[in-house]
Structure formats: C-alpha cells, structure tokens
Write a protein that holds these residues in place. Structure first.
Motif, PDB file in Angstrom:
ATOM      1  N   LYS A   1    -103.505 -32.795  -1.959  1.00 52.05           N
ATOM      2  CA  LYS A   1    -104.510 -31.764  -2.227  1.00 52.05           C
ATOM      3  C   LYS A   1    -103.816 -30.403  -2.265  1.00 52.05           C
TER       4      LYS A   1
ATOM      5  N   ASP B   1    -116.305 -28.855  -2.682  1.00 56.47           N
ATOM      6  CA  ASP B   1    -116.425 -28.382  -1.305  1.00 56.47           C
ATOM      7  C   ASP B   1    -117.682 -28.957  -0.663  1.00 56.47           C
TER       8      ASP B   1
ATOM      9  N   LYS C   1    -111.383 -30.524  -6.501  1.00 58.03           N
ATOM     10  CA  LYS C   1    -111.814 -30.840  -5.136  1.00 58.03           C
ATOM     11  C   LYS C   1    -113.108 -30.090  -4.860  1.00 58.03           C
TER      12      LYS C   1
ATOM     13  N   LYS D   1    -104.934 -26.425  -2.225  1.00 61.02           N
ATOM     14  CA  LYS D   1    -106.071 -25.546  -1.979  1.00 61.02           C
ATOM     15  C   LYS D   1    -105.936 -24.240  -2.747  1.00 61.02           C
TER      16      LYS D   1
ATOM     17  N   TYR E   1    -110.140 -18.922  -2.853  1.00 59.66           N
ATOM     18  CA  TYR E   1    -111.498 -19.477  -2.821  1.00 59.66           C
ATOM     19  C   TYR E   1    -112.396 -18.631  -1.924  1.00 59.66           C
TER      20      TYR E   1
ATOM     21  N   SER F   1    -113.869 -19.923   1.634  1.00 58.01           N
ATOM     22  CA  SER F   1    -112.989 -20.345   2.733  1.00 58.01           C
ATOM     23  C   SER F   1    -113.081 -19.409   3.934  1.00 58.01           C
TER      24      SER F   1
ATOM     25  N   GLU G   1    -112.732 -25.070  -4.671  1.00 53.15           N
ATOM     26  CA  GLU G   1    -111.907 -25.187  -3.469  1.00 53.15           C
ATOM     27  C   GLU G   1    -110.458 -25.565  -3.758  1.00 53.15           C
ATOM     28  N   GLY G   2    -110.200 -26.388  -4.775  1.00 49.43           N
ATOM     29  CA  GLY G   2    -108.835 -26.818  -5.046  1.00 49.43           C
ATOM     30  C   GLY G   2    -108.811 -28.042  -5.940  1.00 49.43           C
TER      31      GLY G   2
ATOM     32  N   ARG H   1    -106.129 -20.658  -2.633  1.00 47.05           N
ATOM     33  CA  ARG H   1    -106.062 -19.645  -1.567  1.00 47.05           C
ATOM     34  C   ARG H   1    -107.025 -18.487  -1.802  1.00 47.05           C
TER      35      ARG H   1
ATOM     36  N   LEU I   1    -101.706 -32.158   2.316  1.00 48.41           N
ATOM     37  CA  LEU I   1    -101.693 -30.803   1.779  1.00 48.41           C
ATOM     38  C   LEU I   1    -100.353 -30.521   1.092  1.00 48.41           C
TER      39      LEU I   1
END
Length: 205
Positions: free
Chosen positions: A184, A35, A33, A186, A190, A193, A165-166, A188, A18
């Motif tokens: 990765k 999901d 990325k 992410k 999204y 989540s 997602e990222g 935030r 991360l």
C-alpha cells in the motif's frame, strides 16, 4: 445472538505492507485504496456477516451485509473488501463513516469462495474475473474496485488529484494466501488523514 457461518472457512486476510512510493510493473495490478473499514463478507444461505481483519464481527454493518446478500442471491460466497460511506459527491468519506453519515457501501476487491468452491488458490487475475462477472453493473450498496495492470505511478497521481487515501499493489499471479505480498502507498496529502487516530479512538468508546 447472531448465528455463525459454520460451513465456510474462516479467512486470514492478507495485510498490505506500507511502501513509500508507487511503482510500475506489468506483473502487478494496482487499485485505489478506499478509506473505510476492511471487511471480510461471508454469505451462507440466509446468513450474512462482516468481520474485521482481526476476525471481529462488524455488527454495526449487519444491515449492509444483508442488503448485499439480497442483491446477489448466492448459495455461499466470501468476499474481501472495504466498507465505506459515500457522500453526496459519490466519494468515500471516512468522517461520514465515523459519524454515521453518508450512504453505506461495500467495495469488493476479491472473491475467495463461491457456491462451494474455494477460489483462494487461483491467481488474482482469475479471482478478479469471477468477481467482476458476479457483481451488478450498478448498485447503490455494492461494487468492485477498479484494478489496472502495472501503472502504479499514473494511478497514484490520479488518486492524489482526487484526494483519495492511496493505492494498493498486488501481484497478478498470486493466490489469496497470508504469505502473498500486497503493498500500500499512502497519499501524504490526503485531507482526511488529519486527526485520524483521535477519531478512531472516539469511535471505540
């Protein structure tokens, strides 16, 4: 009991680390990325199976693995990718994946083995070329993720606008080895989540 894929090596997947922010670097490749569930896909003659990062068989997706096998018709192959559920808007939908809704799809982002040849020692960019040549141009159940050179900040901005997602960043020259570093980042904002942990726990019951 489902037969094991004995003639293929067992893959130890690269686990992405991360990172708090996206970056630009021409020596890296950046991918959205999706999901879903990470899945190593083993194809060996008539046998097809998906396993998780922990090498557990993803038996609930055996039908998807068999569909991919039938589409490609390969003697043997190993892919790394993501099992996702695609909604009516052609977007990955994690909630749909958890509830059994949407169309199951395998989004491949790496090719590790092909017809008896171990590709893990090749640089990422060469493995990606093999992957992109191998997969059909269009398929309802199989595709490869896009990979852009260097421009992580721009791709991350697009991912935020699309509510994905990222992103994942990978060095273009690296082999497929557990010691190789992937990052990765992410999104935030999204929307899916929220309550993620609770949904995952319910799916294990």
């Amino acid at each position: 009991m489902r037969p094991r894929v004995a003639s293929l090596p067992q893959i130890t997947p690269i686990i992405a680390l991360l990172r708090p922010d996206a970056f630009d670097n021409p020596e890296w490749r950046v991918e959205p990325k999706f999901d879903g569930f990470r899945g190593i896909l083993y194809l060996d003659g008539p046998t097809a199976r998906l396993t998780s990062k922990q090498r557990r068989e993803l038996a609930r997706f055996s039908g998807l693995a068999e569909e991919v096998r039938d589409i490609l018709g390969l003697r043997s192959a190993i892919f790394d990718g993501e099992v996702v559920a695609i909604d009516d808007g052609d977007r990955p939908n994690f909630r749909g994946l958890m509830s059994g809704q949407g169309h199951l799809h395998y989004a491949a982002f790496d090719l590790l083995w092909l017809n008896g040849k171990d590709l893990r020692g090749l640089p990422l960019v060469k493995r990606r070329r093999h992957l992109e040549k191998l997969l059909p141009a269009t398929s309802p159940v199989l595709s490869h993720t896009i990979a852009v050179p260097g421009e992580g900040k721009a791709l991350f901005g697009a991912v935020q606008r699309l509510d994905l997602e990222g992103i994942v960043a990978k060095r273009a020259s690296d082999p497929y080895d557990p010691k190789s570093v992937w990052f990765k980042v992410k999104n935030r904002l999204y929307s899916q989540s929220e309550n993620r942990f609770e949904r995952l726990q319910r799916s294990k019951r």
